[in-house]
Design an enzyme around this catalytic site. Structure first.
Site, PDB file in Angstrom:
ATOM      1  N   LYS A  52      -3.979  -0.294  -1.800  1.00  0.00           N
ATOM      2  CA  LYS A  52      -4.105   0.983  -1.108  1.00  0.00           C
ATOM      3  C   LYS A  52      -5.298   1.754  -1.666  1.00  0.00           C
ATOM      4  O   LYS A  52      -5.783   1.462  -2.760  1.00  0.00           O
ATOM      5  CB  LYS A  52      -2.824   1.803  -1.261  1.00  0.00           C
ATOM      6  CG  LYS A  52      -1.557   1.093  -0.789  1.00  0.00           C
ATOM      7  CD  LYS A  52      -0.334   1.978  -0.941  1.00  0.00           C
ATOM      8  CE  LYS A  52       0.959   1.177  -0.827  1.00  0.00           C
ATOM      9  NZ  LYS A  52       1.104   0.475   0.455  1.00  0.00           N
ATOM     10  N   HIS A 111       1.983  -2.062   6.657  1.00  0.00           N
ATOM     11  CA  HIS A 111       1.463  -1.739   5.327  1.00  0.00           C
ATOM     12  C   HIS A 111       0.810  -0.360   5.361  1.00  0.00           C
ATOM     13  O   HIS A 111       0.057  -0.047   6.281  1.00  0.00           O
ATOM     14  CB  HIS A 111       0.432  -2.793   4.916  1.00  0.00           C
ATOM     15  CG  HIS A 111      -0.301  -2.477   3.652  1.00  0.00           C
ATOM     16  ND1 HIS A 111       0.282  -2.589   2.405  1.00  0.00           N
ATOM     17  CD2 HIS A 111      -1.577  -2.045   3.442  1.00  0.00           C
ATOM     18  CE1 HIS A 111      -0.610  -2.245   1.482  1.00  0.00           C
ATOM     19  NE2 HIS A 111      -1.738  -1.917   2.084  1.00  0.00           N
ATOM     20  N   TYR A 120       1.023   6.281   6.685  1.00  0.00           N
ATOM     21  CA  TYR A 120       0.949   5.288   7.754  1.00  0.00           C
ATOM     22  C   TYR A 120       0.132   5.850   8.919  1.00  0.00           C
ATOM     23  O   TYR A 120       0.289   7.022   9.291  1.00  0.00           O
ATOM     24  CB  TYR A 120       2.349   4.929   8.255  1.00  0.00           C
ATOM     25  CG  TYR A 120       3.231   4.314   7.198  1.00  0.00           C
ATOM     26  CD1 TYR A 120       3.188   2.944   6.945  1.00  0.00           C
ATOM     27  CD2 TYR A 120       4.103   5.111   6.441  1.00  0.00           C
ATOM     28  CE1 TYR A 120       3.997   2.373   5.962  1.00  0.00           C
ATOM     29  CE2 TYR A 120       4.909   4.543   5.462  1.00  0.00           C
ATOM     30  CZ  TYR A 120       4.851   3.179   5.225  1.00  0.00           C
ATOM     31  OH  TYR A 120       5.650   2.621   4.251  1.00  0.00           O
TER      32      TYR A 120
END
Length: 351
Positions: free
Chosen positions: A329, A298, A287
């Site tokens: 991702k 997200h 993060y």
């Protein structure tokens, strides 16, 4: 046009320079001859633009292809990739990589090359040393690095490999907590209520065991212990553990602890928040910032820590990248390389 097969190249007379090089940018002029690589020659032979002789005997396409495959390692793989790129409309030339590829609408003499393409079989492996050497070469000339992986059915998957610089916005924890905690089987419990709340809510460390206590991973515990934010005791003798003892103990419990920990520490020092990536089959999900544990954003990256001796097994690498893409991702491999932490983003790309 008649070409002559020599050791690892094919030669044509001067007229071929105007016909093949000046219009299609095949080969390289050398004085009064045009030299073609074996891959270029095979493609032109397939397109019936040239004929090739060896010892005054004309070679068919199968004959030349077999000879070339014995003289040039992975010739057939490189031919497959070369032919694919040419038929997509790219200008392609041999280079320090396997190929130098020009952008659509560009060609040698008009525009710089866009990409350096390295060809590999799905059955081959790639060491991080080899990958970093190639990546540094490409980065120094500001090109895009592409891995072209050819599978057993001759399908090609293109991966872009690039270094990325990631930084976060999480402020460093400055509170003087020295919170009492205990090492249990394979995790640490923080007993103090306020410290547990501060570590979780301000730094997003650990996960609440209940409303009063916090459980930490070994990685998080080692980092907080190094920062003097917690005090860890042995559960049997209630003895305070120093950083070296805890690090060695954690390494016994988790074989990859050392590699993971040093990458974790680097990311925390950059203001990032790494959390376990177990559900995604990797070491960390990452993060950029977390304002509140109640509003977790997200995560943009999955990060896998590797050693400087790491060997990429390409099907395993492919699965990791595919999984990362499926959950929106990027797949990043992190390592300490020559004293600096490098973050290598590898993702599928369309050519």
């Amino acid at each position: 046009m008649i070409a002559r097969l020599l050791e690892d190249k094919v030669e044509l007379d001067k007229d071929a320079i105007d016909i093949l090089y000046n219009t299609g940018y095949f080969g390289r002029p050398r004085g009064n001859v045009l030299e073609l690589s074996l891959v270029e020659a095979a493609y032109l032979l397939y397109r019936e633009k040239i004929s090739i002789t060896m010892d005054s005997e004309s070679l068919s396409f199968p004959e030349f292809f077999k000879i070339a495959s014995m003289r040039h390692r992975y010739f057939e793989l490189k031919y497959i990739v070369y032919k694919d790129l040419k038929e997509r409309g790219f200008y392609v030339q041999p280079s320090v990589a396997d190929f130098r590829v020009y952008p659509r609408g560009g060609h040698p003499g008009k525009t710089p090359a866009r990409s350096y393409v390295y060809v590999r079989s799905e059955r081959s492996s790639v060491s991080i040393t080899e990958l970093m050497k190639s990546l540094n070469t490409v980065s120094n000339v500001r090109k895009q690095m592409i891995l072209a992986i050819v599978d057993e059915e001759s399908d090609i998957t293109f991966y872009e490999v690039k270094k990325i610089s990631i930084s976060g916005q999480m402020e460093q924890f400055n509170d003087n907590l020295n919170a009492e905690s205990s090492l249990l089987e394979d995790r640490v419990i923080v007993w103090d209520k306020k410290a547990s709340s501060d570590l979780y809510n301000k730094g997003f460390y650990g996960k609440p065991l209940d409303e009063d206590r916090l459980q930490l991973s070994l990685i998080e515990s080692a980092y907080l212990l190094e920062k003097n934010l917690i005090q860890i005791k042995d559960r049997e003798r209630d003895k305070v553990l120093d950083s070296d003892y805890f690090f060695n103990k954690a390494s016994e419990i988790e074989p990859e602890f050392s590699i993971k920990y040093h990458v974790y520490r680097d990311m925390r020092e950059k203001g990032l928040v790494p959390k376990t990536g177990f559900k995604f089959g990797t070491h960390f999900r990452l993060y950029i910032d977390i304002e509140s544990p109640k509003k977790i954003p997200h995560s943009e990256y999955l990060v896998h820590a590797i050693s400087e001796n790491h060997i990429f097994i390409l099907p395993i690498m492919s699965r990791a990248i595919r999984l990362a893409n499926s959950v929106r991702k990027r797949m990043v491999f992190a390592l300490n390389y020559n004293g600096n932490y490098e973050y290598i983003d590898i993702g599928r790309v369309k050519m």
